[in-house]
Design a protein around this motif. Structure first.
Motif, PDB file in Angstrom:
ATOM      1  N   UNK A  34       1.212  -0.954   0.075  1.00 48.14           N
ATOM      2  CA  UNK A  34       0.065   0.439  -0.351  1.00 48.14           C
ATOM      3  C   UNK A  34       1.067   1.036  -0.310  1.00 48.14           C
ATOM      4  N   UNK A  35       1.705   1.194   0.932  1.00 44.91           N
ATOM      5  CA  UNK A  35       2.598   2.608   1.146  1.00 44.91           C
ATOM      6  C   UNK A  35       3.552   2.395  -0.160  1.00 44.91           C
ATOM      7  N   UNK A  36       4.021   1.479  -0.824  1.00 49.29           N
ATOM      8  CA  UNK A  36       4.393   1.542  -2.451  1.00 49.29           C
ATOM      9  C   UNK A  36       3.767   2.302  -2.974  1.00 49.29           C
ATOM     10  N   UNK A  37       2.686   2.524  -3.181  1.00 48.85           N
ATOM     11  CA  UNK A  37       1.982   2.587  -4.404  1.00 48.85           C
ATOM     12  C   UNK A  37       1.270   3.588  -4.035  1.00 48.85           C
ATOM     13  N   UNK A  38       1.272   4.669  -2.940  1.00 47.52           N
ATOM     14  CA  UNK A  38       1.168   5.977  -1.708  1.00 47.52           C
ATOM     15  C   UNK A  38       2.083   6.647  -2.289  1.00 47.52           C
ATOM     16  N   UNK A  39       3.101   6.701  -2.984  1.00 49.24           N
ATOM     17  CA  UNK A  39       4.039   8.097  -3.016  1.00 49.24           C
ATOM     18  C   UNK A  39       4.312   8.415  -4.233  1.00 49.24           C
ATOM     19  N   UNK A  40       4.247   9.478  -3.914  1.00 48.83           N
ATOM     20  CA  UNK A  40       4.975  10.118  -5.677  1.00 48.83           C
ATOM     21  C   UNK A  40       6.333   9.885  -6.217  1.00 48.83           C
ATOM     22  N   UNK A  41       7.286   9.888  -5.212  1.00 47.97           N
ATOM     23  CA  UNK A  41       8.357   8.961  -5.097  1.00 47.97           C
ATOM     24  C   UNK A  41       8.924   7.311  -3.886  1.00 47.97           C
ATOM     25  N   UNK A  42       9.181   6.538  -4.741  1.00 49.15           N
ATOM     26  CA  UNK A  42       9.360   5.283  -4.688  1.00 49.15           C
ATOM     27  C   UNK A  42      10.339   4.428  -4.082  1.00 49.15           C
ATOM     28  N   UNK A  43      10.905   4.131  -2.977  1.00 53.23           N
ATOM     29  CA  UNK A  43      12.467   3.241  -3.563  1.00 53.23           C
ATOM     30  C   UNK A  43      12.013   2.358  -2.470  1.00 53.23           C
ATOM     31  N   UNK A  44      12.791   1.550  -3.085  1.00 50.78           N
ATOM     32  CA  UNK A  44      13.173  -0.023  -2.807  1.00 50.78           C
ATOM     33  C   UNK A  44      14.052  -0.834  -2.045  1.00 50.78           C
ATOM     34  N   UNK A  45      13.737  -0.760  -1.172  1.00 51.18           N
ATOM     35  CA  UNK A  45      15.615  -1.640  -0.616  1.00 51.18           C
ATOM     36  C   UNK A  45      14.834  -2.970  -0.811  1.00 51.18           C
ATOM     37  N   UNK A  46      15.703  -3.905  -1.148  1.00 52.67           N
ATOM     38  CA  UNK A  46      15.488  -5.418  -1.678  1.00 52.67           C
ATOM     39  C   UNK A  46      16.417  -5.893  -1.323  1.00 52.67           C
ATOM     40  N   UNK A  47      15.862  -7.455  -0.548  1.00 57.30           N
ATOM     41  CA  UNK A  47      17.018  -8.149  -0.180  1.00 57.30           C
ATOM     42  C   UNK A  47      17.838  -8.979  -1.007  1.00 57.30           C
ATOM     43  N   UNK A  48      16.923  -9.559  -2.546  1.00 62.51           N
ATOM     44  CA  UNK A  48      18.157  -9.612  -3.702  1.00 62.51           C
ATOM     45  C   UNK A  48      17.017  -8.573  -4.877  1.00 62.51           C
ATOM     46  N   UNK A  49      18.220  -8.490  -6.137  1.00 57.61           N
ATOM     47  CA  UNK A  49      18.029  -7.078  -7.282  1.00 57.61           C
ATOM     48  C   UNK A  49      18.085  -9.074  -8.211  1.00 57.61           C
ATOM     49  N   UNK A  50      16.714  -9.139  -8.953  1.00 55.51           N
ATOM     50  CA  UNK A  50      16.773  -9.722  -9.801  1.00 55.51           C
ATOM     51  C   UNK A  50      16.761  -8.978 -10.921  1.00 55.51           C
TER      52      UNK A  50
END
Length: 232
Positions: A177-193
């Motif tokens: 839900x938070x990912x969709x509600x930001x004008x800019x969303x930054x994701x910290x991922x454990x694994x980038x694939x």
């Protein structure tokens, strides 16, 4: 392809004083640990933070609180943080407490472009003071507004270079839900694939909501450790 950051400092450099940020997580589960640490180091201040809770005294959002970088907190639960209590009682921190289900729906509504909705939660309590109450089918409902943010910081188990995210079990919590509600969303991922590695049917957050990603290792601290006692 989305922006792939090489340092957490770079990932948060556009977050300025007086920004409104949303931060995923429930307790310490699923929080973007390294992005929060980078915000602490950035010394950005006068933040409005929207999150279920404000971490604990020595980890998560509690570190921003300790540094006096937060002016206002919109959340649901604050019981694990003594510094939070101290700042509120001292008048140093503005707080807007919201029932947990209502908070989740306010964030979801903000991401879906819904400006407001009605809920029975909070009717007849101080939460309803000064707000519109309407009766539907003989029951009173409180009107609450959707929530949006300048920046959303989320944590995912895996993310691909198109920004598609997959969360791990309960670490999913508020993050989609938070990912969709930001004008800019930054994701910290454990694994980038690589693109194509994720099963399209199992993607929790589509890449359209994500502007940047960074891979990082998390400590995954336990909020309250409970050990089993051996039978006597």
């Amino acid at each position: 392809m989305k922006t792939i950051y090489t340092s957490f400092e770079e990932a948060v450099k556009d977050i300025k004083d007086h920004s409104t940020i949303m931060v995923g997580g429930f307790g310490l589960v699923g929080i973007p640990e390294n992005l929060i640490l980078a915000l602490v180091e950035s010394k950005v201040k006068h933040l409005t933070v929207i999150s279920n809770n404000c971490g604990v005294d020595d980890w998560g959002l509690g570190l921003l609180l300790e540094n006096k970088q937060i002016d206002k907190m919109i959340g649901s639960y604050v019981g694990e943080n003594k510094e939070f209590e101290r700042q509120v009682l001292a008048g140093e921190l503005e707080v807007e407490l919201t029932p947990q289900g209502t908070l989740a729906e306010r964030i979801r509504a903000g991401g879906a472009g819904i400006p407001a909705f009605y809920t029975p939660a909070g009717v007849g309590t101080p939460i309803a003071e000064g707000k519109e109450v309407r009766n539907f089918d003989g029951k009173d409902y409180l009107m609450v507004t959707g929530l949006k943010a300048d920046f959303s910081l989320v944590r995912a188990a895996k993310g691909d270079r198109l920004g598609n995210l997959v969360y791990n079990k309960t670490a999913r919590n508020f993050n989609p839900e938070i990912a969709a509600a930001g004008a800019t969303t930054i994701a910290e991922v454990e694994e980038l694939v690589e693109v194509g590695s994720l099963d399209p049917d199992n993607i929790h957050t589509p890449g359209i909501y994500v502007q940047g990603l960074i891979e990082g290792k998390q400590e995954k601290r336990i909020e309250r450790l409970t050990l089993r006692k051996e039978a006597q």
